[in-house]
Each structure stands twice: as structure tokens, then as C-alpha cells.
Design an enzyme around this catalytic site. Structure first.
Site, short mmCIF file in Angstrom:
data_model
loop_
_atom_site.label_atom_id
_atom_site.label_comp_id
_atom_site.label_asym_id
_atom_site.label_seq_id
_atom_site.Cartn_x
_atom_site.Cartn_y
_atom_site.Cartn_z
N SER A 39 1.24 -34.54 81.83
CA SER A 39 0.77 -35.91 82.02
C SER A 39 -0.74 -36.11 81.94
O SER A 39 -1.20 -37.22 81.74
CB SER A 39 1.28 -36.49 83.34
N LYS A 80 -3.87 -37.63 88.69
CA LYS A 80 -4.00 -38.73 87.73
C LYS A 80 -5.45 -39.21 87.73
O LYS A 80 -6.25 -38.86 88.57
CB LYS A 80 -3.08 -39.90 88.09
#
Length: 186
Positions: A39, A80
């Protein structure tokens, strides 16, 4: 014979102090983490090991584009990039980020986007108000909006919703393993 006892006492004391210092550093200041999944590619690769610092969140505000680690569930932490801050609106149109209706450049995506065909989008269109769980008009105080750098393959705020700042563990500083990909995280 008594000198040997003193030597052992010194060794035991040194070991105890070393373990205590290590635990204090690990609990309060820095922690290692392993990246799981794609990711955050191309910035971070699956299985990269990195150091997360846990102190600055108590003294400074999280900034746009900081790479953070947060508690996603009771058993998993995610890594993230912060895209939206409290008081802001977030939207993606035509593969471009808009914060409060103003275009914001994302230079860290340039490498990933260069491999796309002209008509392809790296990040699908969405708005905070219509497409993100919670349907907020603006990001409320105490929350941030996060995205993975690998936009086509990331479980992030588009699915998880806004992330409470209290769930942020810390900011990623640098990768240390594999050694040939050591880097400061920007």
C-alpha cells in the site's frame, strides 16, 4: 574471590541498566515496524523495516504528507501518508488532489504515475462528503485523512474513514532494512 563477586555484580547491574534504557526507548521514543503489503509503494516496499518516532506527536501538530503509523484495529497498525488535516475538505478530481478546492501537488507520486497510460488515473475520483465513510463536509478536529502511496491498492481513509489523532502511534523516520534501501522517509 571477592573481586569476582564484584565483577558479576557490575555485569548484572550493567545488563539491567541496558535493558531498562532499551525498554524506555522502545516504549516512549522509537519503535521498529515492518511494512506489510504494497500500500505504500513506491515509497516503502513490502517487508521494509523502519523506525517510527513517537515523541514529536506530543509537541507538534501532524503535517500534510507526514508518513504515520496508527492503530487501524486492536491488533494491527497501518502506515499511511497524511493527506487531510482538521478543518479541511478533500477531493480528488482527474487524478489531482484538491484541499479546500485548491490543487495540491503530490511529488512523491511522480514515479508511480509515470508508468500510467495518458487516460489512466492513479487515484480514482472521490470527495470527502460523498465517498468517505462518515460523509463529513470537512475533517473535524482530532482527525486526519490518510492515503497509501499505492492508491490503486491501499486500504486507507477511503475505506476506513477518518483516523483519530489519538490512534496515531508516531511518524516514520527512516528505513533501515534491507540495508541497500536505507532512506529517510519524506
Amino acid at each position: 574471590m571477592s573481586s569476582k563477586k564484584v565483577d558479576w555484580k557490575e555485569w548484572i547491574r550493567t545488563i539491567i541498566i541496558t535493558v531498562a534504557v532499551f525498554l524506555l526507548l522502545r516504549i516512549f521514543i522509537v519503535m521498529p515496524i515492518v511494512v506489510e503489503g504494497p500500500s505504500m509503494e513506491p515509497t516503502l516496499q513490502n517487508s521494509d523495516r523502519l523506525i517510527v518516532e513517537k515523541v514529536s506527536k506530543h509537541f507538534t501538530d501532524i503535517q500534510r504528507f507526514d508518513v504515520i503509523v496508527f492503530h487501524a484495529t486492536s491488533t494491527r497498525d497501518y502506515i499511511k501518508r497524511v493527506i487531510g488535516l482538521p478543518g479541511e475538505t478533500i477531493a480528488y478530481r482527474n487524478d489531482k488532489l484538491y484541499v479546500n478546492d485548491e490543487f495540491v501537488e503530490e511529488p512523491f507520486l511522480a514515479e508511480a504515475k509515470q508508468h500510467l497510460a495518458e487516460e489512466e488515473s492513479y487515484t480514482t475520483d472521490f470527495t470527502l462528503a460523498e465517498d468517505v465513510p462518515g460523509n463529513y463536509e470537512t475533517i473535524p478536529e482530532g482527525y486526519v485523512f490518510v492515503l497509501g502511496d499505492n492508491r490503486p491498492d491501499s486500504t486507507d481513509s477511503r475505506r476506513l474513514g477518518l483516523i483519530p489523532i489519538e490512534q496515531v502511534v508516531g511518524q516514520a523516520l527512516f528505513t533501515y532494512w534491507p540495508i541497500n534501501s536505507w532512506q529517510w522517509i519524506e
